[in-house]
Structure formats: structure tokens, C-alpha cells
Design an enzyme around this catalytic site. Structure first.
Site: not given
Length: 480
Positions: A191, A229
């Protein structure tokens, strides 16, 4: 104190060997030292060697100030030389003594042995990439010398330019305050744009959410869960070792500086290069100064393009600051010269190998590749041929801490970045060019193939100079 020169021991035999206490580093080993020698006499009429013993060798040892200490269970006599001396010098003397002295059965240095520094992490035995004799990086030898702390006691800093990290329990102790450089609020999935929170909020995407591929088909073609990742990469570099939990990192005493640049559908060059520059200690507008500049930067990312001026400019500036940059070659089974930043000048480009030491079937290759490292290969039958590291169980949003096997040049690069951190820990005065030179000159030769069905054999033309050898690299760095 012993003489600095051992003179004639017997009638016509002259032995003149310097025993100066010097350091002499070689490509294959650090100079070992000992202050003792073991001599087994052919005739030893007394239960212990004393000054009354008629042995010519024993008498000469006493004249040079070598003190008899005790006998071994086999009857050999141990002498104290009075100072630590290069084992090579002691061994040279011992060999000549054995070959030219009639009353000596054998003589040899009393070698000083140490325990191998193997972490107690319960999943360590599944981290084959550290110790496997064919596909591993010989990390245990390196750990006998350093695990990532410099002589000053400070930890080497490795920046992970990636998806951010999760505060994994097996990693959190080694995490520094990083930064989120993703400028697009949607991609950042938090956001907002850039901010000081480098925690990974997830990069899950739905089919077609990233547009279309080169053929006009929706990309991706199926829903994809969050990858976490950066957490996996960071764990390979510096998961906390010897904490009786999970796994260990290559440089388990180093610190990870997380720099978040990849979000949903990837990341922009402008954000990535800003993050790289900031990680190296270069000021970035409207971003607080980085108080923990990285000595190593890991880039397990890339794309299909030639090296852009933006990337090359950033890399050149970062190297000028004394920071090494390690880059994944790419996972397209293609020539890495067509991929960025793998093809840029001044980076250490890493191809991936599997447990056999062959090129992983997905790994990019070519003349721009500098070295190879374990990236693993998983299959539908088993994941254990992959690289095990820290992860998160959340499908979309963050969940519980977990561990899992991944494969890719993204997994190979952090093995090299972690090893580079060990080099800086062993010798903080190294330059990026020297680190690269050491890594390339100490690699292990790629294994050949002597059976049918061997595919993807690595050569110097495809996978760089060889598979990195952390132990040999640290040895060379220590006295470079």
C-alpha cells in the site's frame, strides 16, 4: 632456544636447513606450524631418552636445545623445538634425518590437528552443497578459518537485492535494517512506495496479472504463490549456524542487509540500481543514509537484454567503493551474454551446477560466466537434489517459518556471495578485483564423465574456471 640452523648430525652427512618462523602462503594451503618433532630410534635401550643416551641423533637434538618431552606408546620420542616452526621445514629436516641416520627408524613433525568446524544445525546433513566432494564448495575447510567475522570482531555485510526477507527464526539474528526500494505501490504489495521496511509482503500473482508474454499469451499462464525468494537467498548466505536450528549459511556469522526491489511481476531497473547503490553506501535522494555499507552484493535476478548504461554505471560506481557484486547467470539454458546484469562488466557471474558437478539443465552459460556453484536440480520424484534454505509457508501472505529446496542460478549466486564474505572476513583489505581473482584461481576442476548418459558437462567455455572451493579461496585470501 634452538639454533636457527640445523648443522651436521653425522660424520659425512651435512644437513643445513633454515627453521625461521615465517609465513608462506601457497595456492593450496596455509602454512602449518608445530613446535614438536617425533623421532623413533631403532635402538632405545633405556625406558626413556635422557642426556646419557648414546644415540647420536639424540645427542645432537640436545646440543641444539631441543628438549625431550615424553615417549609415545610406540616408543618414539617427542622433542620440543622451543618455538613454532613451519611444518614444511620440520618435515624436510625429519626426512633427511630418517634417510641419513643409522639409528633413526623414522622422524616426522608432531602435527597440530584441530576439529573441523561443522555446525550443529539439525538439517545441515541435507545441505550437500557445502560438503559433497563432487558438487560441493568445501565450506567446512573455510569454516576452520572464519565464518564471516573480521579480525576486528565485526561481521562482513552482504546485501541481498531481492524480494526482501522474512524475519525467519533461523535468520533474524543476522539481519540488519534494510530498505524497500519498490516505487510502485501495487507491485510492492504494501500500500505504499519506497519505505524503511524491507520485509517481504509476498509476490503472489494470478494468471495474466503481469500482462502477456512474447507470443501474446497471458503471463503468467497460471496462478503463482509467493516465492519468498529473498528469504531463501539470504538463508544460503547467512542463516545462523551452530544454533541447533534448521540450516546454516555459507557465512553464518556475516550480516545480511535486505534491500527490497522485486515485488509482484518483478522489479524495475531504476529501483534495482538505486537499491544497489544505497547498499554500497552511496547516498540516494530522499532515502536515509545506509549506516551498514555492504562489502558484497548478491543479485539473484536478471532479464533478457544487453547490459544497460544504467546498470553498468551503477556497477562501476559500486566497485569503486570496494564492494564485490555477485550475479546469477540466469535460468534459460541460454548464453548469459544476452542477459542483464549477468553480462555487465565488473560482476562475478555464476552458473549453476548439480550434485554431480555438471551444469544444471536450466543454467545459462557462456564466456561471460566467471565461476560455477551449486544451484541444484529438483524433480517430481525428489527435491533433495536442490538447495535447502530458509523460507516461509505462506501461500500469498506471510505464514510460518519453513525450509524448502529450490533450484536455480539464484541459489548458486549466494554460495559465491557467502564465500566472498568469508574472503573479506579473512582479509578485509582485499579489493573486488582481488576477490574475483582468488575465487576464479582456486576453483575445483569440473568432473568429467565416464559413463553413458552424461548431459550438460561444464567446461571453462560454458561455466567459468570451475566450481568454487571456499576452503582453498579463504586459505589464499588469508595471506594474500
Amino acid at each position: 632456544m634452538p639454533s636457527s640452523r640445523l648443522l651436521s648430525l653425522f660424520s659425512a652427512a651435512t644437513i643445513a636447513l633454515s627453521l625461521t618462523n615465517t609465513y608462506a602462503a601457497t595456492n593450496s594451503s596455509i602454512t602449518q606450524k608445530t613446535d614438536r618433532i617425533i623421532i623413533k630410534f631403532k635402538k632405545n635401550p633405556s625406558s626413556s631418552v635422557s642426556s646419557n643416551n648414546t644415540s647420536s641423533a639424540h645427542a645432537q637434538m640436545l646440543r641444539m636445545g631441543f628438549k625431550p618431552l615424553h615417549k609415545t606408546v610406540s616408543g618414539a620420542q617427542v622433542y620440543n623445538l622451543g618455538e613454532l616452526i613451519d611444518v614444511s621445514k620440520v618435515n624436510e629436516f625429519a626426512e633427511q634425518l630418517s634417510h641419513t641416520t643409522s639409528d633413526v627408524e623414522y622422524a616426522e613433525p608432531d602435527y597440530i590437528m584441530t576439529a573441523l568446524n561443522t555446525p550443529d544445525d539439525p538439517m545441515y546433513n541435507q545441505q550437500w552443497a557445502y560438503f559433497d566432494t563432487k558438487g560441493g564448495i568445501n565450506a567446512e575447510t573455510a569454516w576452520d578459518m572464519t565464518t564471516g567475522k573480521m579480525p576486528s570482531g565485526e561481521s562482513v555485510v552482504v546485501a541481498v537485492i531481492d524480494t526482501g526477507v522474512r524475519p525467519h527464526g533461523d535468520l533474524k539474528e543476522n539481519l540488519l535494517q534494510g530498505y524497500d526500494f519498490i516505487s510502485d505501490a501495487w507491485a510492492a504489495n504494501d500500500d505504499n512506495g519506497r519505505d524503511s521496511n524491507a520485509y517481504d509482503t509476498g509476490d503472489a500473482i494470478k494468471a495474466g496479472e503481469c500482462g502477456t508474454d512474447g507470443n501474446g499469451n497471458p503471463y503468467p499462464s497460471y496462478d503463482q504463490s509467493s516465492s519468498w525468494h529473498g528469504t531463501h537467498v539470504a538463508g544460503t548466505i547467512a542463516a545462523v549456524g551452530n544454533n541447533s536450528l534448521g540450516v546454516s549459511g555459507v557465512a553464518w556469522s556475516a550480516k545480511v542487509l535486505p534491500v527490497r526491489v522485486l515485488g509482484k511481476c518483478g522489479g524495475y531497473t531504476s529501483d534495482i540500481t538505486d537499491g544497489m547503490m544505497w547498499a554500497a553506501g552511496i547516498d540516494v535522494d530522499d532515502v536515509p543514509r545506509n549506516t551498514h555499507p555492504a562489502q558484497v552484493i548478491n543479485l539473484s535476478l536478471g532479464g533478457y537484454s544487453s547490459c544497460s548504461r544504467t546498470y553498468q554505471s551503477a556497477i562501476s560506481a559500486i566497485r569503486a567503493r570496494g564492494t564485490s557484486i555477485v550475479v546469477a547467470a540466469g535460468n534459460s539454458d541460454d548464453n548469459a551474454e544476452d542477459y542483464t546484469p549477468a553480462s555487465c562488466n565488473g560482476v562475478i557471474t555464476v552458473a549453476a551446477t548439480n550434485k554431480k558437478g555438471f551444469r544444471a539443465n536450466y543454467s545459462n552459460y557462456g564466456s561471460v560466466v566467471d565461476v560455477a556453484a551449486p544451484g541444484g536440480e529438483t524433480s517430481w520424484i525428489s527435491k533433495t537434489g536442490g538447495i535447502l534454505s530458509t523460507l516461509n509457508s505462506g501461500d500469498s501472505e506471510p505464514g510460518e517459518d519453513s525450509y524448502d529446496y529450490y533450484q536455480g542460478t539464484s541459489m548458486a549466486a549466494p554460495h559465491v556471495a557467502g564465500t566472498a564474505a568469508l574472503l573479506y572476513a579473512a582479509n578485509p583489505d582485499l579489493s573486488p578485483s582481488t576477490v574475483e581473482r582468488i575465487l576464479k584461481s582456486t576453483t575445483r576442476e569440473f568432473p568429467g564423465c565416464y559413463t553413458r548418459g552424461c548431459n550438460n558437462l561444464c567446461t571453462e567455455d560454458t561455466c567459468g574456471t570451475g566450481i568454487i572451493d571456499a576452503g582453498e579461496a579463504v586459505k589464499k585470501a588469508k595471506y594474500y
